[in-house]
Design a protein around this motif. Structure first.
Motif, PDB file in Angstrom:
ATOM      1  N   LYS A 197       0.536  -1.130  -0.275  1.00  0.00           N
ATOM      2  CA  LYS A 197      -0.042   0.185  -0.598  1.00  0.00           C
ATOM      3  C   LYS A 197       1.176   0.976   0.331  1.00  0.00           C
ATOM      4  O   LYS A 197       1.955   0.919   0.345  1.00  0.00           O
ATOM      5  CB  LYS A 197      -0.954   0.118   1.216  1.00  0.00           C
ATOM      6  N   LYS A 198      -0.220   1.734  -0.387  1.00  0.00           N
ATOM      7  CA  LYS A 198       0.848   3.465  -0.164  1.00  0.00           C
ATOM      8  C   LYS A 198       1.793   4.040  -0.814  1.00  0.00           C
ATOM      9  O   LYS A 198       2.364   3.585  -1.908  1.00  0.00           O
ATOM     10  CB  LYS A 198       0.560   4.129   1.320  1.00  0.00           C
ATOM     11  N   SER A 199       3.218   4.572   0.561  1.00  0.00           N
ATOM     12  CA  SER A 199       4.434   4.611  -0.062  1.00  0.00           C
ATOM     13  C   SER A 199       4.475   3.707  -1.084  1.00  0.00           C
ATOM     14  O   SER A 199       5.974   3.316  -1.269  1.00  0.00           O
ATOM     15  CB  SER A 199       5.120   5.509   0.959  1.00  0.00           C
ATOM     16  N   SER A 200       4.592   2.450  -0.191  1.00  0.00           N
ATOM     17  CA  SER A 200       5.249   0.867  -0.648  1.00  0.00           C
ATOM     18  C   SER A 200       5.026   0.835  -1.858  1.00  0.00           C
ATOM     19  O   SER A 200       5.715   0.203  -2.716  1.00  0.00           O
ATOM     20  CB  SER A 200       4.938   0.045   0.039  1.00  0.00           C
ATOM     21  N   LYS A 201       4.043   0.920  -2.609  1.00  0.00           N
ATOM     22  CA  LYS A 201       3.154   1.095  -3.553  1.00  0.00           C
ATOM     23  C   LYS A 201       3.681   1.431  -4.393  1.00  0.00           C
ATOM     24  O   LYS A 201       4.291   1.290  -5.828  1.00  0.00           O
ATOM     25  CB  LYS A 201       2.260   0.841  -3.578  1.00  0.00           C
ATOM     26  N   LEU A 202       3.921   2.963  -3.923  1.00  0.00           N
ATOM     27  CA  LEU A 202       4.425   3.627  -5.024  1.00  0.00           C
ATOM     28  C   LEU A 202       6.106   3.087  -5.082  1.00  0.00           C
ATOM     29  O   LEU A 202       6.426   3.625  -6.622  1.00  0.00           O
ATOM     30  CB  LEU A 202       4.857   5.127  -4.956  1.00  0.00           C
ATOM     31  N   TRP A 203       6.711   3.330  -4.175  1.00  0.00           N
ATOM     32  CA  TRP A 203       7.763   2.366  -4.445  1.00  0.00           C
ATOM     33  C   TRP A 203       8.140   1.211  -5.550  1.00  0.00           C
ATOM     34  O   TRP A 203       8.638   1.013  -6.454  1.00  0.00           O
ATOM     35  CB  TRP A 203       8.774   2.158  -3.520  1.00  0.00           C
ATOM     36  N   ALA A 204       7.088   0.694  -4.934  1.00  0.00           N
ATOM     37  CA  ALA A 204       6.923  -0.684  -5.810  1.00  0.00           C
ATOM     38  C   ALA A 204       6.455   0.072  -7.851  1.00  0.00           C
ATOM     39  O   ALA A 204       7.625  -1.302  -8.657  1.00  0.00           O
ATOM     40  CB  ALA A 204       6.290  -2.041  -5.996  1.00  0.00           C
ATOM     41  N   LEU A 205       5.660   0.095  -8.142  1.00  0.00           N
ATOM     42  CA  LEU A 205       5.962   0.947  -9.012  1.00  0.00           C
ATOM     43  C   LEU A 205       6.308   1.170  -9.831  1.00  0.00           C
ATOM     44  O   LEU A 205       7.017   1.473 -11.208  1.00  0.00           O
ATOM     45  CB  LEU A 205       4.148   1.905  -8.685  1.00  0.00           C
ATOM     46  N   ASP A 206       7.240   2.261  -8.985  1.00  0.00           N
ATOM     47  CA  ASP A 206       8.679   3.469  -9.942  1.00  0.00           C
ATOM     48  C   ASP A 206       9.551   2.206 -10.085  1.00  0.00           C
ATOM     49  O   ASP A 206      10.109   1.844 -11.751  1.00  0.00           O
ATOM     50  CB  ASP A 206       9.460   3.924  -8.600  1.00  0.00           C
ATOM     51  N   LEU A 207       9.787   1.106  -9.311  1.00  0.00           N
ATOM     52  CA  LEU A 207      11.202   0.091  -9.717  1.00  0.00           C
ATOM     53  C   LEU A 207      10.126  -0.849 -10.696  1.00  0.00           C
ATOM     54  O   LEU A 207      10.799  -1.769 -11.543  1.00  0.00           O
ATOM     55  CB  LEU A 207      11.038  -0.825  -8.492  1.00  0.00           C
ATOM     56  N   SER A 208       8.614  -0.951 -11.174  1.00  0.00           N
ATOM     57  CA  SER A 208       8.770  -1.614 -12.250  1.00  0.00           C
ATOM     58  C   SER A 208       9.184  -1.625 -13.518  1.00  0.00           C
ATOM     59  O   SER A 208       9.385  -2.090 -14.002  1.00  0.00           O
ATOM     60  CB  SER A 208       6.989  -2.510 -12.378  1.00  0.00           C
ATOM     61  N   ILE A 209       8.932   0.369 -13.460  1.00  0.00           N
ATOM     62  CA  ILE A 209       8.786   0.717 -14.055  1.00  0.00           C
ATOM     63  C   ILE A 209      10.576   0.701 -15.034  1.00  0.00           C
ATOM     64  O   ILE A 209      10.720   0.361 -15.729  1.00  0.00           O
ATOM     65  CB  ILE A 209       8.560   2.370 -14.742  1.00  0.00           C
ATOM     66  N   ARG A 210      11.439   1.238 -13.780  1.00  0.00           N
ATOM     67  CA  ARG A 210      12.578   0.887 -14.064  1.00  0.00           C
ATOM     68  C   ARG A 210      13.313   0.257 -14.774  1.00  0.00           C
ATOM     69  O   ARG A 210      14.320  -0.960 -15.047  1.00  0.00           O
ATOM     70  CB  ARG A 210      13.603   1.519 -12.790  1.00  0.00           C
ATOM     71  N   CYS A 211      12.759  -1.872 -14.604  1.00  0.00           N
ATOM     72  CA  CYS A 211      12.735  -2.820 -14.167  1.00  0.00           C
ATOM     73  C   CYS A 211      12.022  -3.466 -15.856  1.00  0.00           C
ATOM     74  O   CYS A 211      12.052  -4.769 -16.517  1.00  0.00           O
ATOM     75  CB  CYS A 211      12.989  -3.959 -13.455  1.00  0.00           C
ATOM     76  N   MET A 212      11.290  -2.341 -16.586  1.00  0.00           N
ATOM     77  CA  MET A 212      10.635  -2.569 -17.373  1.00  0.00           C
ATOM     78  C   MET A 212      11.355  -3.051 -19.216  1.00  0.00           C
ATOM     79  O   MET A 212      11.906  -1.899 -18.858  1.00  0.00           O
ATOM     80  CB  MET A 212       9.531  -2.124 -18.268  1.00  0.00           C
ATOM     81  N   ASP A 213      10.723  -4.102 -19.853  1.00  0.00           N
ATOM     82  CA  ASP A 213      11.305  -4.491 -20.608  1.00  0.00           C
ATOM     83  C   ASP A 213      10.554  -3.809 -21.846  1.00  0.00           C
ATOM     84  O   ASP A 213       9.371  -5.034 -22.142  1.00  0.00           O
ATOM     85  CB  ASP A 213      11.903  -5.736 -20.746  1.00  0.00           C
ATOM     86  N   LEU A 214      10.298  -2.824 -22.406  1.00  0.00           N
ATOM     87  CA  LEU A 214       8.687  -2.113 -23.228  1.00  0.00           C
ATOM     88  C   LEU A 214       8.730  -3.104 -24.515  1.00  0.00           C
ATOM     89  O   LEU A 214      10.143  -2.416 -25.635  1.00  0.00           O
ATOM     90  CB  LEU A 214       8.864  -0.605 -23.707  1.00  0.00           C
ATOM     91  N   THR A 215       7.870  -3.926 -24.792  1.00  0.00           N
ATOM     92  CA  THR A 215       7.783  -4.237 -25.698  1.00  0.00           C
ATOM     93  C   THR A 215       6.615  -4.682 -27.191  1.00  0.00           C
ATOM     94  O   THR A 215       5.746  -4.502 -26.272  1.00  0.00           O
ATOM     95  CB  THR A 215       7.470  -5.831 -25.060  1.00  0.00           C
TER      96      THR A 215
END
Lengths: 277, 307
Positions: B38-56
């Motif tokens: 939730k909340k700030s942890s969720k924002l951090w996780a979402l930020d990380l998923s973008i940084r780890c994303m291979d846009l395909t």
């Protein structure tokens, strides 16, 4: 021992559910409330609303792409299904002459708007005179997801008076059942489920208005909201929250029955078509 | 080099791969997926998923224009908002690598290319090796190869191993991700065996699927692969990355993968160097969720770019 229907077996008690994406579901929150002190009704949460909007968005392309005639057939079938369950609805509405009158009106509204689906563009659309070599015409197009906040009284007709025109125009609906008298609306969902509406075209949520309304009004993916069941304070709240994505806030009188109520949920699109090409 | 497992030991390596508890893996993945972030942890996780994303984008209809649009989105996922990080890489077919590499120069976003007769892998080894080499020459920083499932399923592990070694060599300094296509391997035992085989042959990353076969990435399969990575790390000391790809469309799914990753491989794996999410439509959902967290209002796809 005989049960309330006179049969010699145990009562089959009914659990009222919300109608989301073509399925009858409890609230994801697991909560319930007792509007009349007797029956448990799901107390929907913002996440139920989120799911309902998602289901509606998925259903929109299919429903708005149906032919007007087919939409009319399905609305007419809703009238048939409702009429076939008169006894149940009469009881839910409290019985007596008033309940029968409300039921008659509700069936009539469905049939009335069923007839309008394939006449709407002719009557409300226009061919505009322009000074140039163009055909210029304006036609109504469905706007998308319509939120309906139904009034407590009349508990059934109040909802259907708005539901039918919204669906008639090819929109999809997320409706909040009346908070204090939700049973007719939740039972209406069972009628709609057997009327051939594709899943997600109509979604009915129950619960506390103060919990659900702010989320519905501010949801960026909801394109219009009908406030016929709102108090003036609620209307002000809705209008403020709706400004962000320029939702249509429909404030026509509760008893309105006209093609203009259908177009209130639609967008008028103007097309310039060159002549002689 | 950790890849230098003697080929005579391949048979015993494969026989030594322990069996996977299927019910246990499903259960554990399901229980981890329920964790609420939730909340700030969720924002951090979402930020990380973008940084780890291979846009395909892997369609027959990909054009240089489409790749250019996707590259722009990779660098700046949300125009006008610099708080949203760039994605890790964009993933394209070999023929589009040059277009992507031109657009992404100096941006820090990597170019990944699928290769080796993607998605089936049913071609001649010489062609696969040449394709990988050409992709790297065209500017690919990473190569996503598919294993020869036909050979793997018929028990010809040697052929699969040799091919990975040959392609790893052809890639030179480019990172090699090995796609197992778990949907075609049949069992979790097969998945674990293929993971160990690919890592032994020198894979820098192992990747679940091509996205062209159903089922694509699932949480339990990813758990099995991550456990294989963990065990391989204990045996050899070499860290191997993990890429989940195919069917990951919602932020909720992405966060579930991060939870399983954290619980299986730990915090050291929560970086783009060791974890990737391959996806095409996930990015918009993540952007919508970030906006929802920030504004407190549910968002609409109408307000986000399509490519």
């Amino acid at each position: 021992m005989a049960n309330k229907n006179g049969a010699d077996r145990v009562d089959v008690r009914k659990t009222y559910k919300q109608y989301v994406g073509g399925e009858f579901v409890r609230s994801e929150s697991g909560r319930a409330y007792r509007p009349d002190g007797m029956v448990n009704v799901p107390r929907g949460s913002r996440k139920d609303l989120r799911d309902a909007v998602r289901a509606a968005r998925t259903a929109f392309a299919g429903w708005s792409g149906r032919t007007a005639m087919n939409r009319g057939q399905i609305l007419y079938r809703a009238a048939e299904m409702l009429d076939a369950r008169r006894a149940e609805f009469e009881e839910l509405l409290g019985g007596g002459r008033k309940a029968r009158a409300e039921l008659d009106e509700t069936v009539e509204v469905l049939v009335w708007y069923a007839g309008w689906t394939d006449k709407l563009a002719q009557v409300t659309g226009t061919v505009n005179p322009v000074s140039g070599p163009y055909f210029n015409f304006t036609i109504p197009e469905p706007t998308g997801i319509v939120g309906i906040v139904a009034s407590d009284d009349p508990a059934l007709a109040g909802l259907v008076r708005r539901l039918a025109p919204a669906l008639c125009g090819g929109n999809v609906v997320v409706a909040l059942a009346p908070e204090h008298r939700p049973l007719p609306a939740l039972t209406l969902a069972e009628v709609l489920a057997t009327s051939d509406f594709p899943s997600g075209v109509v979604n009915v949520l129950s619960g506390q208005r103060k919990e659900l309304l702010p989320w519905l009004a501010s949801h960026m993916d909801v394109n219009a909201i009908d406030v016929s069941g709102c108090t003036p304070d609620e209307v002000a709240l809705v209008e403020a929250a709706a400004a962000d994505n320029v939702k249509r806030v429909v404030k026509l009188p509760a008893g309105e029955r006209s093609p203009h109520l259908v177009t209130a949920f639609m967008e008028m699109k103007t097309i310039w078509h060159p002549i002689g090409v | 080099m950790a890849t230098a497992l003697s080929l005579t030991h391949l048979g015993s390596l494969m026989r030594g791969v322990r069996s996977v508890d299927e019910v246990g893996a499903n259960e554990r993945a399901a229980s981890l997926a329920k964790r609420s972030i939730k909340k700030s942890s969720k924002l951090w996780a979402l930020d990380l998923s973008i940084r780890c994303m291979d846009l395909t984008t892997l369609e027959g209809s990909d054009t240089p224009g489409k790749v250019a649009a996707l590259s722009a989105k990779a660098i700046r996922p949300k125009p006008g908002d610099s708080s949203i990080p760039s994605v890790a890489a964009i993933c394209v077919y070999p023929a589009r690598v040059a277009d992507a590499s031109e657009r992404l120069q100096g941006s820090g976003v990597k170019v990944a290319s699928v290769a080796t007769a993607f998605p089936s892998g049913q071609s001649f080894t010489s062609i696969k090796v040449a394709e990988a080499r050409d992709a790297v020459d065209a500017g690919a920083d990473e190569v996503d190869m598919v294993i020869d499932r036909g050979a793997f399923l018929s028990g010809d592990y040697q052929k699969v191993y040799d091919e990975i070694v040959a392609i790893k060599e052809a890639c030179g300094s480019a990172h090699l991700k090995v796609i197992l296509e778990t949907g075609e391997l049949g069992t979790y035992d097969g998945v674990r065996r293929a993971s160990i085989l690919a890592m032994a042959a020198g894979a820098d990353f192992i990747k679940t699927s091509t996205g062209k076969v159903q089922p694509a990435a699932t949480l339990p399969v990813s758990l099995v692969m991550m456990e294989a990575i963990r065990d391989f790390m204990r045996e050899t000391g070499r860290p191997v990355g993990f890429k989940a790809a195919g069917g990951i469309r919602t932020s909720k799914q992405a966060i579930a993968y991060l939870v399983v990753l954290y619980e299986t491989l730990g915090a050291e794996w929560m970086t783009p160097d060791r974890f990737r999410l391959g996806a095409s439509t996930l990015l918009n959902d993540v952007l919508m969720q970030i906006d929802k967290e920030r504004s407190g209002v549910y968002q609409s796809p109408d307000y986000f770019t399509i490519d």
